[in-house]
Scaffold this motif. Structure first.
Motif, PDB file in Angstrom:
ATOM      1  N   SER A   9       0.844  -1.202   0.000  1.00  0.00           N
ATOM      2  CA  SER A   9       0.000   0.000   0.000  1.00  0.00           C
ATOM      3  C   SER A   9       0.879   1.251   0.000  1.00  0.00           C
ATOM      4  CB  SER A   9      -0.908   0.037   1.235  1.00  0.00           C
ATOM      5  OG  SER A   9      -1.594   1.291   1.252  1.00  0.00           O
ATOM      6  N   ASN A  14      -4.914   0.268   5.958  1.00  0.00           N
ATOM      7  CA  ASN A  14      -5.489  -1.018   6.365  1.00  0.00           C
ATOM      8  C   ASN A  14      -4.571  -2.212   6.085  1.00  0.00           C
ATOM      9  OD1 ASN A  14      -8.142   0.099   7.152  1.00  0.00           O
ATOM     10  ND2 ASN A  14      -8.204   0.699   4.995  1.00  0.00           N
ATOM     11  N   THR A  15      -3.930  -2.201   4.929  1.00  0.00           N
ATOM     12  CA  THR A  15      -3.063  -3.340   4.573  1.00  0.00           C
ATOM     13  C   THR A  15      -1.927  -3.466   5.585  1.00  0.00           C
ATOM     14  OG1 THR A  15      -3.531  -2.864   2.237  1.00  0.00           O
ATOM     15  CG2 THR A  15      -1.695  -4.352   2.692  1.00  0.00           C
ATOM     16  N   PRO A  87      -3.590  -3.376  -1.078  1.00  0.00           N
ATOM     17  CA  PRO A  87      -4.925  -2.813  -1.224  1.00  0.00           C
ATOM     18  C   PRO A  87      -5.468  -3.244  -2.587  1.00  0.00           C
ATOM     19  CG  PRO A  87      -3.268  -1.126  -1.654  1.00  0.00           C
ATOM     20  CD  PRO A  87      -2.523  -2.387  -1.273  1.00  0.00           C
ATOM     21  N   TYR A  89      -6.905  -2.407  -5.984  1.00  0.00           N
ATOM     22  CA  TYR A  89      -6.997  -1.286  -6.930  1.00  0.00           C
ATOM     23  C   TYR A  89      -7.590  -1.826  -8.235  1.00  0.00           C
ATOM     24  CZ  TYR A  89      -3.991   1.835  -4.106  1.00  0.00           C
ATOM     25  OH  TYR A  89      -3.462   2.642  -3.128  1.00  0.00           O
ATOM     26  N   VAL A 121      -7.279  -5.794   0.999  1.00  0.00           N
ATOM     27  CA  VAL A 121      -8.365  -4.974   1.531  1.00  0.00           C
ATOM     28  C   VAL A 121      -8.915  -4.074   0.438  1.00  0.00           C
ATOM     29  CG1 VAL A 121      -6.695  -3.372   2.538  1.00  0.00           C
ATOM     30  CG2 VAL A 121      -9.036  -3.330   3.350  1.00  0.00           C
ATOM     31  N   SER A 125     -15.241  -4.425  -3.122  1.00  0.00           N
ATOM     32  CA  SER A 125     -15.116  -5.712  -3.821  1.00  0.00           C
ATOM     33  C   SER A 125     -13.647  -6.063  -4.029  1.00  0.00           C
ATOM     34  CB  SER A 125     -15.821  -5.637  -5.179  1.00  0.00           C
ATOM     35  OG  SER A 125     -15.401  -6.716  -5.986  1.00  0.00           O
ATOM     36  N   ALA A 152     -12.775  -2.133   3.771  1.00  0.00           N
ATOM     37  CA  ALA A 152     -12.528  -0.883   4.490  1.00  0.00           C
ATOM     38  C   ALA A 152     -12.127   0.183   3.478  1.00  0.00           C
ATOM     39  CB  ALA A 152     -11.398  -1.071   5.512  1.00  0.00           C
ATOM     40  N   PRO A 155      -8.133   4.895   6.144  1.00  0.00           N
ATOM     41  CA  PRO A 155      -6.904   4.182   6.548  1.00  0.00           C
ATOM     42  C   PRO A 155      -6.993   3.359   7.834  1.00  0.00           C
ATOM     43  CG  PRO A 155      -6.388   6.416   5.863  1.00  0.00           C
ATOM     44  CD  PRO A 155      -7.873   6.308   5.834  1.00  0.00           C
TER      45      PRO A 155
END
Ligand SMILES: Cc1cc2nc3c(=O)[nH]c(=O)nc-3n(C[C@H](O)[C@H](O)[C@H](O)COP(=O)(O)O)c2cc1C
Length: 181
Positions: A9, A14-15, A87, A89, A121, A125, A152, A155
């Motif tokens: 990330s 979150n990651t 994350p 993307y 994360v 989806s 999520a 952050p």
């Protein structure tokens, strides 16, 4: 024994939180851990020269690009297990993690049989991201142990999710078991 986490990330979010929780669980078994934040490293894009493959079976395994990957290669080769976090993307893995994966071209045969787990994360989806991670693991001949995904957006959001924390603790135990076999 040592497990290395790779965080794909570009932000402290979150990651990173999920990888830190996972590694905390692994460390409880007395296993060394290290988290590499790709966003803090100087890692250039693979230039596709393929000099790392020169020599066929006796491939050189040396990358001509002089950047932080030169210190990371020996650590990946020595690691007993890996945890890749990204994350989501556009329903895929981040460019930061993909760029790192491409740069493992000189050493990927030396990752064979190492256990690996995935963490991802997304806001809503996860799309193909676990497939992306599993594909990399499979190409390298690594042992896929499992994954945790979470939803999520902001952050720190995932740190309030007790369910994710529990699933990370379970994944850490699975990774420890895989390291012992
Ligand atoms: C460029 C970009 C593309 C994204 N694409 C998706 C997507 O396809 N699906 C989704 O659910 N979330 C998507 N998101 C949201 C992120 O996955 C989400 O904010 C996640 O929590 C980021 O993780 P991090 O905090 O570890 O950086 C995207 C975010 C960015 C910046």
């Amino acid at each position: 024994m040592k497990v290395i986490g790779i965080c794909g990330s570009p932000r402290k979010g979150n990651t990173e939180w999920m990888l830190r929780k996972l590694l905390e669980g692994v460390a409880k078994a007395g296993i060394d851990t290290e988290l590499i934040l790709l966003r803090e490293r100087d890692i250039k894009a693979c230039d596709g020269c393929l000099s790392c493959e020169a020599g066929g079976k006796e491939r050189k395994g040396v990358c001509s690009i002089q950047d932080d990957m030169q210190q990371i290669y020996p650590r990946l080769i020595k690691a007993d297990g890996l945890a890749f976090g990204t994350p989501v993307y556009f329903e895929m893995l981040s460019g930061l993690l993909k760029g790192f994966m491409d740069r493992t071209c000189p050493i990927w045969p030396r990752l064979e049989l190492k256990p690996i787990v995935g963490i991802a994360v997304a806001e809503e989806s996860t799309g193909r991201v676990i497939h992306n991670l599993r594909t990399y693991a499979s190409v390298c001949g690594m042992r896929w142990v499992g994954h945790v995904t979470a939803l999520a957006k902001t952050p720190k959001q995932v740190s309030n999710d007790r369910g994710v924390e529990r699933r990370l603790a379970m994944l850490a135990r699975k990774l420890i078991d895989a390291l012992m076999t």
